[in-house]
Design a protein around this motif. Structure first.
Motif, PDB file in Angstrom:
ATOM      1  N   PHE A 130       0.830  -1.201   0.000  1.00 42.34           N
ATOM      2  CA  PHE A 130       0.000   0.000   0.000  1.00 42.34           C
ATOM      3  C   PHE A 130       0.868   1.257   0.000  1.00 42.34           C
ATOM      4  O   PHE A 130       0.621   2.207  -0.763  1.00 42.34           O
ATOM      5  N   LEU A 131       1.915   1.270   0.841  1.00 40.37           N
ATOM      6  CA  LEU A 131       2.804   2.428   0.893  1.00 40.37           C
ATOM      7  C   LEU A 131       3.599   2.592  -0.404  1.00 40.37           C
ATOM      8  O   LEU A 131       3.879   3.718  -0.830  1.00 40.37           O
ATOM      9  N   LEU A 132       3.937   1.480  -1.037  1.00 39.66           N
ATOM     10  CA  LEU A 132       4.626   1.535  -2.326  1.00 39.66           C
ATOM     11  C   LEU A 132       3.737   2.185  -3.384  1.00 39.66           C
ATOM     12  O   LEU A 132       4.183   3.042  -4.156  1.00 39.66           O
ATOM     13  N   LEU A 133       2.469   1.800  -3.396  1.00 38.59           N
ATOM     14  CA  LEU A 133       1.518   2.419  -4.331  1.00 38.59           C
ATOM     15  C   LEU A 133       1.323   3.899  -4.020  1.00 38.59           C
ATOM     16  O   LEU A 133       1.148   4.717  -4.926  1.00 38.59           O
ATOM     17  N   LYS A 134       1.351   4.245  -2.748  1.00 42.50           N
ATOM     18  CA  LYS A 134       1.247   5.646  -2.346  1.00 42.50           C
ATOM     19  C   LYS A 134       2.424   6.446  -2.919  1.00 42.50           C
ATOM     20  O   LYS A 134       2.241   7.572  -3.392  1.00 42.50           O
ATOM     21  N   GLU A 135       3.630   5.860  -2.890  1.00 38.99           N
ATOM     22  CA  GLU A 135       4.796   6.543  -3.455  1.00 38.99           C
ATOM     23  C   GLU A 135       4.658   6.726  -4.963  1.00 38.99           C
ATOM     24  O   GLU A 135       5.072   7.739  -5.512  1.00 38.99           O
ATOM     25  N   VAL A 136       4.072   5.745  -5.643  1.00 41.44           N
ATOM     26  CA  VAL A 136       3.817   5.885  -7.082  1.00 41.44           C
ATOM     27  C   VAL A 136       2.866   7.053  -7.312  1.00 41.44           C
ATOM     28  O   VAL A 136       3.041   7.840  -8.251  1.00 41.44           O
ATOM     29  N   PHE A 137       1.866   7.198  -6.451  1.00 43.28           N
ATOM     30  CA  PHE A 137       0.942   8.323  -6.552  1.00 43.28           C
ATOM     31  C   PHE A 137       1.677   9.647  -6.341  1.00 43.28           C
ATOM     32  O   PHE A 137       1.429  10.631  -7.056  1.00 43.28           O
ATOM     33  N   VAL A 138       2.604   9.680  -5.388  1.00 43.10           N
ATOM     34  CA  VAL A 138       3.385  10.900  -5.143  1.00 43.10           C
ATOM     35  C   VAL A 138       4.228  11.231  -6.371  1.00 43.10           C
ATOM     36  O   VAL A 138       4.320  12.399  -6.771  1.00 43.10           O
ATOM     37  N   PHE A 139       4.846  10.200  -6.992  1.00 42.11           N
ATOM     38  CA  PHE A 139       5.625  10.440  -8.209  1.00 42.11           C
ATOM     39  C   PHE A 139       4.754  11.034  -9.307  1.00 42.11           C
ATOM     40  O   PHE A 139       5.154  11.983  -9.982  1.00 42.11           O
ATOM     41  N   SER A 140       3.590  10.463  -9.504  1.00 39.36           N
ATOM     42  CA  SER A 140       2.716  10.964 -10.570  1.00 39.36           C
ATOM     43  C   SER A 140       2.273  12.397 -10.270  1.00 39.36           C
ATOM     44  O   SER A 140       2.163  13.222 -11.177  1.00 39.36           O
ATOM     45  N   HIS A 141       2.043  12.702  -9.009  1.00 40.41           N
ATOM     46  CA  HIS A 141       1.652  14.050  -8.631  1.00 40.41           C
ATOM     47  C   HIS A 141       2.800  15.034  -8.906  1.00 40.41           C
ATOM     48  O   HIS A 141       2.568  16.157  -9.388  1.00 40.41           O
ATOM     49  N   PHE A 175       5.150  14.685 -11.193  1.00 41.54           N
ATOM     50  CA  PHE A 175       5.296  14.836 -12.639  1.00 41.54           C
ATOM     51  C   PHE A 175       4.205  15.709 -13.245  1.00 41.54           C
ATOM     52  O   PHE A 175       4.454  16.445 -14.198  1.00 41.54           O
ATOM     53  N   LEU A 176       2.994  15.619 -12.713  1.00 41.74           N
ATOM     54  CA  LEU A 176       1.881  16.366 -13.294  1.00 41.74           C
ATOM     55  C   LEU A 176       1.844  17.822 -12.857  1.00 41.74           C
ATOM     56  O   LEU A 176       1.203  18.643 -13.507  1.00 41.74           O
ATOM     57  N   ASP A 177       2.497  18.119 -11.740  1.00 38.07           N
ATOM     58  CA  ASP A 177       2.555  19.512 -11.293  1.00 38.07           C
ATOM     59  C   ASP A 177       3.451  20.314 -12.224  1.00 38.07           C
ATOM     60  O   ASP A 177       4.487  19.858 -12.674  1.00 38.07           O
ATOM     61  N   ASN A 178       3.062  21.512 -12.485  1.00 36.71           N
ATOM     62  CA  ASN A 178       3.871  22.389 -13.329  1.00 36.71           C
ATOM     63  C   ASN A 178       4.794  23.272 -12.503  1.00 36.71           C
ATOM     64  O   ASN A 178       5.531  24.078 -13.044  1.00 36.71           O
ATOM     65  N   GLU A 179       4.751  23.097 -11.189  1.00 37.38           N
ATOM     66  CA  GLU A 179       5.596  23.909 -10.319  1.00 37.38           C
ATOM     67  C   GLU A 179       7.033  23.405 -10.368  1.00 37.38           C
ATOM     68  O   GLU A 179       7.328  22.337 -10.868  1.00 37.38           O
ATOM     69  N   THR A 180       7.911  24.207  -9.798  1.00 39.27           N
ATOM     70  CA  THR A 180       9.311  23.800  -9.738  1.00 39.27           C
ATOM     71  C   THR A 180       9.452  22.597  -8.812  1.00 39.27           C
ATOM     72  O   THR A 180       8.864  22.544  -7.749  1.00 39.27           O
ATOM     73  N   VAL A 181      10.259  21.652  -9.243  1.00 39.21           N
ATOM     74  CA  VAL A 181      10.434  20.415  -8.484  1.00 39.21           C
ATOM     75  C   VAL A 181      11.697  20.520  -7.645  1.00 39.21           C
ATOM     76  O   VAL A 181      12.763  20.904  -8.137  1.00 39.21           O
ATOM     77  N   ASN A 182      11.575  20.210  -6.372  1.00 45.81           N
ATOM     78  CA  ASN A 182      12.722  20.131  -5.486  1.00 45.81           C
ATOM     79  C   ASN A 182      13.382  18.774  -5.732  1.00 45.81           C
ATOM     80  O   ASN A 182      12.846  17.740  -5.369  1.00 45.81           O
ATOM     81  N   HIS A 183      14.546  18.792  -6.352  1.00 52.32           N
ATOM     82  CA  HIS A 183      15.203  17.542  -6.744  1.00 52.32           C
ATOM     83  C   HIS A 183      15.617  16.704  -5.536  1.00 52.32           C
ATOM     84  O   HIS A 183      15.603  15.477  -5.596  1.00 52.32           O
ATOM     85  N   GLN A 184      15.973  17.358  -4.458  1.00 51.58           N
ATOM     86  CA  GLN A 184      16.327  16.624  -3.240  1.00 51.58           C
ATOM     87  C   GLN A 184      15.110  15.863  -2.704  1.00 51.58           C
ATOM     88  O   GLN A 184      15.208  14.698  -2.332  1.00 51.58           O
ATOM     89  N   PHE A 185      13.955  16.500  -2.709  1.00 52.40           N
ATOM     90  CA  PHE A 185      12.723  15.850  -2.268  1.00 52.40           C
ATOM     91  C   PHE A 185      12.382  14.668  -3.176  1.00 52.40           C
ATOM     92  O   PHE A 185      12.018  13.592  -2.715  1.00 52.40           O
ATOM     93  N   TYR A 186      12.528  14.890  -4.476  1.00 49.83           N
ATOM     94  CA  TYR A 186      12.213  13.837  -5.453  1.00 49.83           C
ATOM     95  C   TYR A 186      13.137  12.635  -5.273  1.00 49.83           C
ATOM     96  O   TYR A 186      12.689  11.487  -5.274  1.00 49.83           O
ATOM     97  N   LEU A 187      14.432  12.878  -5.093  1.00 50.42           N
ATOM     98  CA  LEU A 187      15.396  11.801  -4.893  1.00 50.42           C
ATOM     99  C   LEU A 187      15.122  11.062  -3.581  1.00 50.42           C
ATOM    100  O   LEU A 187      15.227   9.831  -3.511  1.00 50.42           O
TER     101      LEU A 187
END
Length: 145
Positions: free
Chosen positions: A33-44, A46-58
């Motif tokens: 369930f938590l793994l799927l939640k992380e996939v949802f966070v990744f998709s969110h 990618f879909l945001d047009n805001e600046t991405v914090n690369h440290q947060f993403y990594l």
């Protein structure tokens, strides 16, 4: 009385094994369930047009891999007849330490100590793979010349 005690001693490990297996199945479901939640966070992200914090993403990617490695370890536990391979714990330790370095890299001394822990885990993994038990092909390091 002695027969009942012997029966108890035979049933206790089996009951504890069933309890352990059920607990690991519940843990695997929770981690999935938590793994799927992380996939949802990744998709969110990618879909945001805001600046991405690369440290947060990594950091999120490494958390994803930690969940993935724990689930893989539980699957391997059942496939290898109730045995946890040591190498999975080393993988998880290395990934966790890399994540810690990425998240908390402000103090140079702590980063150096964390890097040394990663080096020790990698050396341990290398030594584990050199052992001839169950790995006769890994004796390449000790070839006679």
């Amino acid at each position: 009385m002695k027969k009942g005690y012997n029966t108890f001693l035979q049933l206790l490990p089996k009951a504890l094994q069933v309890l352990l297996n059920l607990s690991l199945v519940f843990l695997a479901i929770s981690l999935s369930f938590l793994l799927l939640k992380e996939v949802f966070v990744f998709s969110h992200i990618f879909l945001d047009n805001e600046t991405v914090n690369h440290q947060f993403y990594l950091e999120r990617i490494l958390i994803f891999f930690l969940y993935f490695e724990f689930i893989a370890m539980i699957v391997k536990y059942f496939k290898e007849e109730y045995h946890f391979p040591l190498r999975y714990f080393l993988y998880i330790g290395i990934t966790a330490m890399v994540r810690l370095i990425i998240v908390e890299h402000d103090d140079a001394i702590n980063t150096m100590f964390n890097s040394m822990v990663i080096l020790i885990l990698i050396i341990g993994y290398f030594i584990m793979n050199l052992t001839p038990r169950d790995r006769p092909e890994s004796r390449w390091f000790f070839r006679k010349q």
